[in-house]
Scaffold this motif. Structure first.
Motif, PDB file in Angstrom:
ATOM      1  N   ALA A   8       0.444  -0.908  -0.155  1.00 57.78           N
ATOM      2  CA  ALA A   8      -0.118  -0.191   0.317  1.00 57.78           C
ATOM      3  C   ALA A   8       0.893   1.503   0.011  1.00 57.78           C
ATOM      4  CB  ALA A   8      -1.083   0.101   1.342  1.00 57.78           C
ATOM      5  N   MET A   9       1.963   1.323   0.976  1.00 58.72           N
ATOM      6  CA  MET A   9       2.745   2.431   0.996  1.00 58.72           C
ATOM      7  C   MET A   9       3.402   2.745  -0.292  1.00 58.72           C
ATOM      8  SD  MET A   9       6.333   3.515   3.008  1.00 58.72           S
ATOM      9  CE  MET A   9       7.345   2.697   2.272  1.00 58.72           C
ATOM     10  N   LEU A  10       3.950   1.320  -1.219  1.00 63.14           N
ATOM     11  CA  LEU A  10       4.632   1.749  -2.848  1.00 63.14           C
ATOM     12  C   LEU A  10       3.553   2.302  -3.558  1.00 63.14           C
ATOM     13  CD1 LEU A  10       6.416  -1.209  -2.127  1.00 63.14           C
ATOM     14  CD2 LEU A  10       7.496   1.031  -1.884  1.00 63.14           C
ATOM     15  N   GLN A  11       2.977   1.634  -3.285  1.00 59.41           N
ATOM     16  CA  GLN A  11       1.682   2.389  -4.287  1.00 59.41           C
ATOM     17  C   GLN A  11       0.849   3.731  -4.308  1.00 59.41           C
ATOM     18  OE1 GLN A  11      -1.810  -0.393  -4.247  1.00 59.41           O
ATOM     19  NE2 GLN A  11      -0.353  -2.615  -6.201  1.00 59.41           N
ATOM     20  N   SER A  12       1.685   3.830  -3.345  1.00 63.65           N
ATOM     21  CA  SER A  12       0.865   5.698  -2.902  1.00 63.65           C
ATOM     22  C   SER A  12       1.581   6.707  -3.010  1.00 63.65           C
ATOM     23  CB  SER A  12       0.474   5.940  -1.571  1.00 63.65           C
ATOM     24  OG  SER A  12       1.487   5.507  -0.264  1.00 63.65           O
ATOM     25  N   THR A  13       3.162   5.803  -2.912  1.00 63.60           N
ATOM     26  CA  THR A  13       4.168   7.078  -3.197  1.00 63.60           C
ATOM     27  C   THR A  13       4.306   7.395  -5.311  1.00 63.60           C
ATOM     28  OG1 THR A  13       5.548   5.394  -3.367  1.00 63.60           O
ATOM     29  CG2 THR A  13       5.284   6.697  -1.250  1.00 63.60           C
ATOM     30  N   ALA A  14       5.023   8.645  -5.982  1.00 64.00           N
ATOM     31  CA  ALA A  14       5.258   8.611  -6.858  1.00 64.00           C
ATOM     32  C   ALA A  14       6.378   7.269  -6.974  1.00 64.00           C
ATOM     33  CB  ALA A  14       4.957  10.085  -7.031  1.00 64.00           C
ATOM     34  N   PRO A  15       6.679   7.180  -8.193  1.00 57.79           N
ATOM     35  CA  PRO A  15       7.752   6.591  -8.618  1.00 57.79           C
ATOM     36  C   PRO A  15       8.979   7.052  -8.723  1.00 57.79           C
ATOM     37  CG  PRO A  15       6.224   7.220 -10.626  1.00 57.79           C
ATOM     38  CD  PRO A  15       5.573   7.297  -9.330  1.00 57.79           C
ATOM     39  N   VAL A  16      10.298   7.047  -8.239  1.00 59.97           N
ATOM     40  CA  VAL A  16      11.556   7.384  -7.639  1.00 59.97           C
ATOM     41  C   VAL A  16      12.816   7.603  -9.010  1.00 59.97           C
ATOM     42  CG1 VAL A  16      13.749   8.155  -6.194  1.00 59.97           C
ATOM     43  CG2 VAL A  16      11.354   7.711  -5.250  1.00 59.97           C
ATOM     44  N   THR A  17      12.849   8.536  -9.752  1.00 55.14           N
ATOM     45  CA  THR A  17      13.616   7.964 -10.902  1.00 55.14           C
ATOM     46  C   THR A  17      15.222   7.376 -10.574  1.00 55.14           C
ATOM     47  OG1 THR A  17      13.838  10.564 -10.735  1.00 55.14           O
ATOM     48  CG2 THR A  17      11.974   9.504 -12.203  1.00 55.14           C
ATOM     49  N   SER A  18      15.595   8.274  -9.446  1.00 58.95           N
ATOM     50  CA  SER A  18      16.709   7.865  -9.403  1.00 58.95           C
ATOM     51  C   SER A  18      17.122   8.068  -7.146  1.00 58.95           C
ATOM     52  CB  SER A  18      17.630   9.311 -10.182  1.00 58.95           C
ATOM     53  OG  SER A  18      17.747   9.892  -9.454  1.00 58.95           O
ATOM     54  N   PHE A  19      17.738   7.139  -7.291  1.00 62.49           N
ATOM     55  CA  PHE A  19      18.577   7.283  -5.639  1.00 62.49           C
ATOM     56  C   PHE A  19      19.829   7.776  -5.381  1.00 62.49           C
ATOM     57  CE2 PHE A  19      15.053   4.428  -6.113  1.00 62.49           C
ATOM     58  CZ  PHE A  19      14.803   4.617  -4.848  1.00 62.49           C
ATOM     59  N   THR A  20      20.226   9.024  -4.426  1.00 61.79           N
ATOM     60  CA  THR A  20      21.890   9.171  -3.827  1.00 61.79           C
ATOM     61  C   THR A  20      22.363   8.872  -3.463  1.00 61.79           C
ATOM     62  OG1 THR A  20      20.705  10.837  -2.055  1.00 61.79           O
ATOM     63  CG2 THR A  20      21.160  11.627  -4.661  1.00 61.79           C
ATOM     64  N   ALA A  21      23.314   8.396  -2.887  1.00 59.63           N
ATOM     65  CA  ALA A  21      24.032   7.339  -2.229  1.00 59.63           C
ATOM     66  C   ALA A  21      23.820   7.663  -1.397  1.00 59.63           C
ATOM     67  CB  ALA A  21      25.574   6.562  -2.173  1.00 59.63           C
ATOM     68  N   PRO A  22      22.711   6.714  -0.072  1.00 58.92           N
ATOM     69  CA  PRO A  22      22.940   7.165   1.370  1.00 58.92           C
ATOM     70  C   PRO A  22      24.159   8.091   2.021  1.00 58.92           C
ATOM     71  CG  PRO A  22      23.346   5.206   1.145  1.00 58.92           C
ATOM     72  CD  PRO A  22      22.805   5.135   0.199  1.00 58.92           C
ATOM     73  N   ASN A  23      25.516   7.606   1.966  1.00 57.79           N
ATOM     74  CA  ASN A  23      26.585   7.729   2.544  1.00 57.79           C
ATOM     75  C   ASN A  23      27.829   9.171   1.353  1.00 57.79           C
ATOM     76  OD1 ASN A  23      28.080   6.458   0.801  1.00 57.79           O
ATOM     77  ND2 ASN A  23      29.029   4.890   1.835  1.00 57.79           N
ATOM     78  N   ALA A  24      26.715   9.552   1.041  1.00 56.09           N
ATOM     79  CA  ALA A  24      27.472  10.506  -0.223  1.00 56.09           C
ATOM     80  C   ALA A  24      27.330  11.820   0.610  1.00 56.09           C
ATOM     81  CB  ALA A  24      27.131  10.647  -1.777  1.00 56.09           C
ATOM     82  N   PRO A  25      28.546  12.710   0.198  1.00 57.65           N
ATOM     83  CA  PRO A  25      28.306  13.687   1.597  1.00 57.65           C
ATOM     84  C   PRO A  25      27.413  14.520   0.503  1.00 57.65           C
ATOM     85  CG  PRO A  25      30.496  13.696  -0.255  1.00 57.65           C
ATOM     86  CD  PRO A  25      29.691  12.451  -0.343  1.00 57.65           C
ATOM     87  N   PRO A  26      26.663  15.258   1.525  1.00 56.25           N
ATOM     88  CA  PRO A  26      25.999  16.648   0.111  1.00 56.25           C
ATOM     89  C   PRO A  26      26.261  17.129  -0.782  1.00 56.25           C
ATOM     90  CG  PRO A  26      25.212  17.500   2.959  1.00 56.25           C
ATOM     91  CD  PRO A  26      26.946  15.844   2.739  1.00 56.25           C
ATOM     92  N   ALA A  27      24.945  17.436  -1.530  1.00 51.86           N
ATOM     93  CA  ALA A  27      25.511  18.252  -3.378  1.00 51.86           C
ATOM     94  C   ALA A  27      25.696  19.571  -2.593  1.00 51.86           C
ATOM     95  CB  ALA A  27      24.601  17.169  -3.717  1.00 51.86           C
ATOM     96  N   LYS A  28      26.974  20.129  -3.859  1.00 44.87           N
ATOM     97  CA  LYS A  28      26.620  22.017  -2.720  1.00 44.87           C
ATOM     98  C   LYS A  28      25.998  22.335  -4.333  1.00 44.87           C
ATOM     99  CE  LYS A  28      31.151  21.687  -1.679  1.00 44.87           C
ATOM    100  NZ  LYS A  28      32.736  21.903  -1.104  1.00 44.87           N
ATOM    101  N   ALA A  29      24.409  22.456  -3.386  1.00 45.04           N
ATOM    102  CA  ALA A  29      24.228  22.930  -4.918  1.00 45.04           C
ATOM    103  C   ALA A  29      24.664  24.815  -5.293  1.00 45.04           C
ATOM    104  CB  ALA A  29      22.809  23.614  -4.133  1.00 45.04           C
ATOM    105  N   GLY A  30      24.917  24.871  -6.669  1.00 44.69           N
ATOM    106  CA  GLY A  30      25.161  26.464  -7.828  1.00 44.69           C
ATOM    107  C   GLY A  30      24.549  26.845  -7.439  1.00 44.69           C
ATOM    108  N   LYS A  31      25.087  28.321  -8.148  1.00 44.42           N
ATOM    109  CA  LYS A  31      24.504  29.522  -8.416  1.00 44.42           C
ATOM    110  C   LYS A  31      23.545  29.105  -9.160  1.00 44.42           C
ATOM    111  CE  LYS A  31      28.424  31.915  -6.494  1.00 44.42           C
ATOM    112  NZ  LYS A  31      28.658  33.059  -6.239  1.00 44.42           N
ATOM    113  N   PRO A  32      22.479  29.408  -9.145  1.00 41.94           N
ATOM    114  CA  PRO A  32      21.971  29.727 -10.108  1.00 41.94           C
ATOM    115  C   PRO A  32      22.024  30.906 -11.722  1.00 41.94           C
ATOM    116  CG  PRO A  32      20.315  30.674  -8.571  1.00 41.94           C
ATOM    117  CD  PRO A  32      22.034  30.391  -8.259  1.00 41.94           C
TER     118      PRO A  32
END
Length: 82
Positions: A8-32
């Protein structure tokens, strides 16, 4: 019963296109850029290569919140099973 709740939980969520690695350092957001897009590099699970992800800052924040919620739900279900 747990499998029914999980299904039921999996059907109620939107499909995920990609997963980031759980132990990866936070991605740095660049400037717009001039179009308002923010680009960053993310490591995908199962890959050593980083991919470039570009989106509006608001979209990245929404995705971050949805990823966090999905992780919390999965952890809560795992706690129930044990």
């Amino acid at each position: 019963m747990v499998s029914l709740m999980l299904a039921a939980m999996l059907q109620s969520t939107a499909p995920v296109t990609s997963f980031t690695a759980p132990n990866a350092p936070p991605a740095k957001a660049g400037k717009p850029n001039k179009d308002g897009l923010v680009c960053r590099k993310e490591t995908l699970v199962g890959s050593r290569m980083k991919t470039r992800v570009c989106a509006q800052a608001q979209e990245l924040q929404i995705r971050k919140n949805e990823d966090r919620d999905l992780t919390e739900k999965a952890q809560a279900l795992q706690t129930i099973r044990q």
